[in-house]
Design an enzyme around this catalytic site. Structure first.
Site, mmCIF file in Angstrom:
data_model
loop_
_atom_site.group_PDB
_atom_site.id
_atom_site.type_symbol
_atom_site.label_atom_id
_atom_site.label_comp_id
_atom_site.label_asym_id
_atom_site.label_seq_id
_atom_site.Cartn_x
_atom_site.Cartn_y
_atom_site.Cartn_z
ATOM 1 N N LYS B 130 0.862 -1.188 0.000
ATOM 2 C CA LYS B 130 0.000 0.000 0.000
ATOM 3 C C LYS B 130 0.896 1.235 0.000
ATOM 4 C CE LYS B 130 1.334 1.136 3.924
ATOM 5 N NZ LYS B 130 2.093 2.353 4.042
ATOM 6 N N TYR B 215 -3.431 4.152 6.525
ATOM 7 C CA TYR B 215 -3.865 3.232 7.590
ATOM 8 C C TYR B 215 -5.133 3.741 8.257
ATOM 9 C CZ TYR B 215 0.581 0.629 7.582
ATOM 10 O OH TYR B 215 1.656 -0.156 7.241
#
Lengths: 367, 367
Positions: B130, B215
């Protein structure tokens, strides 16, 4: 009553302790000023009135209520003579009562302005519960009335007299966590009883923001140590929920400050929150609960170390309630401005108005 | 290295434990698929590569790096033959390497799309770190390339394989804290070394949002269990700070969800945060740290009770890293879609784009 006294932490009889700063030092004057309590609801009768026993410069000398049985019950309990028990219709005659120096307005929000102004015109100093009023225009009128009468005005922001909050502000100022970068505060509770005054816009002036979200607004200001320059807000309220036909449930918002600090706030009538955290570039200070009646808990994290529990030094007074009552009394006795006066109250109301406007218009509001 | 292994918690040799749900159950197939690691930086070499020793269905079979000395060092350490050590120029010949089933892209963000697409064209399945890419357009191209090649694509969202996060999602779904009303997540760290790739927009595609704020975006989605319909954001970056000449420092935002849930997020490159809290109308679930490499801590509060520490049941695999590697291997072996595929990755990138746009335009963006 005993049970309730236990809940709020009876450090009864404690003297005004080594205070946080010059502004909070107790008076050497031992005179006790007389308080009239206006509005005999839960907060006044359970949280405030028992605290006069812990005060150095304050005593309870009069009661104002629309309910004769309450005047009788609490008048007897606190030894208030019949001449110092008032209905709302009789309120203005309080001007002739030499036992009353200060009027403490503990009414529903929409009545704050009226009773503050009437008290000032009756020659009394005023302690008014938060929110100061339901609009900044009302706040301005309250400030003007107290100024014209030459009387002090203070807003019931008890966190400024609470040891954990005082110590957190002190640590932040001292740079204990470095440069302030992010502050957050969430306050809320699931409200029940759809018929209570808090859910009636005529009385409350608004929903969770006015009642509990204002603690987040306050905390975001006193932990920042500066004033917001912009606000961006999001609201959600289920208007089919019988509790929320007239007032809002949840609002989340971000403040932007001149230093670049960002602050996230939450106000909720449908979830539990009582939290404040200030993050710097070298750690954070966390209060949870942060603004409760008691049981405050403080943790400090330096850099990447494990967070540590911190017990703050004693604050002023036996507790935040007694210290707040005595602060206004001492301010009057020594002719000083209270640390949380009308300017503090109107700023929160202005910010709440901006939060409402931002949520409604779906855009950032510059302040 | 030993030290680092200790940090990430060496539950070495543990079998795939009683898993959270059918999707996470390990394969009965004992075959180990071969992984090529592309990019031998800190995360790849310290966090990922040691974990193949804890995997059931995954093994390390190839390395790709622009630095010959790294290929030599880690090739020797992990017993990778010279024919399976690739420079970037040689990368496409990985198609001819039968020992490689999956390519794990652990490169700077702006290289994710290129190497994912080249890996798919070389006939390999792809695990990509990511953020999936630096734009949603790139994400679409990655999804299309993997689909055209008939290969699986998974994004490195390890929290979905981490026991505390899995248990928090489960409790939320089960209604342990009532109806979900507010979710918050803050992620950040004070970044140093102004010359690192994360602060170079060409490589990173953005600042804290791309690296650590993602996140918070993820957590706000998986704790909500629904997708945002609007976002309202506030940014602050000191462009005079040498670290932030090209990329943003802090962004705070609110998501609004169809159910009425509100979510507050924070992304920061100048303060420490690693926190997730979901509040319902009957309590909250708190993870702090929530998405760390290890040391997760979970507390649950029911109503007004004291918050309780909660130890979750074991998750899949020896730890989140090993479980993530094996999840894609098993998905390939059993021809199932990974639980965190390209659709999951592109959604976060789209939301980050909307957050940037909202902050820039100073208004709520409908999604």
């Amino acid at each position: 009553m005993l049970n309730r006294r236990k809940v709020i932490g009876g450090i009864g009889g404690a003297a005004i302790a080594a205070a946080a700063g010059a502004q909070l030092v107790g008076s050497r004057n031992r005179r006790k000023l007389g308080y009239a309590i206006v509005g005999l609801g839960y907060y006044a009768t359970r949280m405030i009135m028992p605290q006069f026993a812990n005060c150095t410069n304050s005593r309870l000398t009069a009661l104002v209520s629309g309910t004769p049985s309450k005047l009788e019950q609490f008048g007897a309990e606190y030894d208030i003579p019949a001449r110092s028990r008032y209905s709302y219709a009789q309120f203005d005659s309080i001007r002739d009562n030499p036992d009353v120096d200060i009027v403490y307005v503990v009414l529903p929000n929409s009545m704050h302005a009226e009773y503050t102004i009437r008290a000032a015109r009756a020659g009394k100093h005023v302690l008014c519960e938060k929110p100061m009023a339901i609009s900044s225009a009302e706040c301005e009128a309250m400030i003007a009335a107290c100024r014209a009468a030459g009387r002090k005005l203070m807003i019931g922001y008890r966190s400024h007299f609470q040891p954990h909050n005082i110590h957190a502000m002190r640590l932040a100022r001292q740079g204990a966590i470095g440069k302030r970068r992010f502050v957050q505060s969430e306050h809320g509770f699931p409200i029940n009883n759809p018929s209570q005054w808090r859910l009636d816009r005529e009385l409350s002036g608004g929903g969770s923001m006015m009642d509990i979200g204002i603690y987040s607004v306050q905390a975001l200001r006193y932990m920042a140590g500066e004033e917001p320059i912009a606000v961006t807000a999001t609201e959600n309220t289920d208007r089919n929920d019988p509790r929320f036909r007239e007032v809002e449930d949840r609002i989340a918002w971000s403040f932007l400050y001149p230093s670049g600090l960002i602050g996230n706030g939450l106000s909720s009538y449908s979830s539990n929150h009582n939290h404040i955290r200030l993050s710097g570039d070298n750690g954070w200070i966390d209060l949870e609960p942060g603004t409760a009646y008691d049981g405050h808990h403080m943790r400090v994290r330096k850099g990447w170390d494990e967070p540590q529990d911190v017990k703050p030094p004693p604050g002023p007074g036996a507790n935040q309630f007694a210290a707040q009552l005595d602060h206004l009394a001492v301010s009057v006795l020594e002719n000083r401005e209270p640390i949380v006066g009308g300017a503090e109250g109107i700023q929160d109301v202005r910010l709440i108005e901006a939060i409402y406007r931002s949520a409604k218009e779906g855009r950032t509001i510059r302040l």
